[in-house]
Design an enzyme around this catalytic site. Structure first.
Site, PDB file in Angstrom:
ATOM      1  N   GLU A 175      37.004  43.213  34.462  1.00 12.05           N
ATOM      2  CA  GLU A 175      37.019  42.530  33.197  1.00 12.05           C
ATOM      3  C   GLU A 175      38.747  42.011  32.979  1.00 12.05           C
ATOM      4  O   GLU A 175      39.195  42.715  31.896  1.00 12.05           O
ATOM      5  CB  GLU A 175      36.246  42.309  31.543  1.00 12.05           C
ATOM      6  CG  GLU A 175      36.896  40.909  31.078  1.00 12.05           C
ATOM      7  CD  GLU A 175      36.373  40.872  29.845  1.00 12.05           C
ATOM      8  OE1 GLU A 175      36.229  39.691  29.231  1.00 12.05           O
ATOM      9  OE2 GLU A 175      35.404  41.462  29.249  1.00 12.05           O
ATOM     10  N   LYS A 212      34.148  39.517  35.508  1.00 10.90           N
ATOM     11  CA  LYS A 212      34.394  39.149  34.454  1.00 10.90           C
ATOM     12  C   LYS A 212      35.597  38.331  34.448  1.00 10.90           C
ATOM     13  O   LYS A 212      36.490  38.978  33.838  1.00 10.90           O
ATOM     14  CB  LYS A 212      33.909  39.249  33.491  1.00 10.90           C
ATOM     15  CG  LYS A 212      33.421  38.444  32.500  1.00 10.90           C
ATOM     16  CD  LYS A 212      33.213  38.909  30.799  1.00 10.90           C
ATOM     17  CE  LYS A 212      32.723  38.144  29.934  1.00 10.90           C
ATOM     18  NZ  LYS A 212      32.171  38.937  28.942  1.00 10.90           N
TER      19      LYS A 212
END
Length: 297
Positions: A175, A212
């Protein structure tokens, strides 16, 4: 790696619920829920209260595996129980794929980014995770400016830790969040796509990751990543956007599904009756599911 969970994460329709607020963000999450700081005296009480909130969410009749295909947990949530089972086991037995937030927060800003703080006890944490039916992990960095050196450092660090996670039989969610107010956000995302793709191309065939990412400014910016053979799924964070706006722009990106946190829980309150709570949560889940599966042509 659990092949059934892998198949669900790769192919099922739905989204991932981010229920991983940790030490720094827990008070804010509780305030939004209607529990203020004067209602607890220490961290133990605070984490007990936030676990009660999360328990209420995951045990709701609206929180079902046909729409919520995965959930990201905080370490203390994994270690606590829901209806007599550890939270990861409870979710897995419900058909929802559990993930664990593993990062220890962000370092100070340098070169336009915030790297992850060191994780010296990661191996032990990953071993515990595998005991509780955890399928994968999640770790967050923060990109605030278009600084190529900084972005390179973020992705180098993310993939270095990802390989440690893969070696334990887990699937890492990488992420590198791009701040939604960053200047030249579109330029950052274009360069980020390029750098991530180079790292993906260096993985072995059996080294799988998830990503993400902030919903991109330019629609379908992440299409090359979504279609990469080493990527199980690409999910989107709401990043401070309202749920309505996040859903609207998510719909314009083919193959991108939600992994929302604040946008999932913003309308939930401790004072709501169970009936009202379940209704609001159900409507929220329906809207995020719809944005994740019904795309604008």
């Amino acid at each position: 790696m659990n092949k059934e969970q892998l198949n669900k994460m790769k192919n099922d329709k739905g989204f991932i619920a981010a229920l991983d607020q940790s030490g720094g963000s827990t008070p804010k999450a509780l305030r939004g829920y209607g529990v203020n700081e004067d209602q607890y005296n220490n961290d133990d009480e605070m984490f007990r209260l936030v676990h009660e909130m999360r328990t209420r969410i995951v045990t709701s009749p609206s929180f079902t595996s046909d729409k919520v295909i995965g959930a990201i947990l905080f370490e203390q949530t994994m270690d606590r129980e829901v209806e007599g089972q550890h939270t990861g086991d409870y979710l897995a037995n419900k058909g929802i794929v559990p993930f664990l937030k593993i990062d220890k927060g962000l370092a100070e800003q340098k070169d336009g980014v915030q790297l992850m703080k060191p994780m010296p006890e990661l191996d032990a944490l990953l071993d515990r995770a595998t005991e509780h039916k955890i399928f994968g992990t999640k770790m967050r960095s923060n990109i605030l400016e278009f600084n190529k050196d900084g972005i390179d450092q973020v992705i180098d660090q993310q993939f270095e830790v990802a390989k440690q996670i893969i070696a334990k039989g887990l699937v890492p969610i990488i992420e590198p969040e791009v701040n939604i107010d960053a200047e030249d956000k579109a330029g950052i995302e274009a360069y980020l796509t390029e750098v991530i793709q180079k790292h993906l191309d260096q993985l072995n065939d059996d080294e799988l990751v998830m990503l993400k990412l902030t919903i991109p400014t330019n629609k379908n910016q992440f299409e090359p990543l979504i279609n990469h053979p080493n990527v199980v799924r690409v999910v989107a964070l709401s990043g401070g956007y309202s749920r309505e706006h996040a859903n609207e722009v998510l719909k314009t990106n083919d193959g991108l599904i939600a992994s929302f946190s604040r946008a999932l829980i913003n309308d939930l309150r401790v004072s709501q009756s169970d009936e009202e709570f379940d209704k609001i949560l159900g409507e929220t889940i329906d809207s995020i599911y719809d944005a994740s599966v019904n795309k604008v042509q």
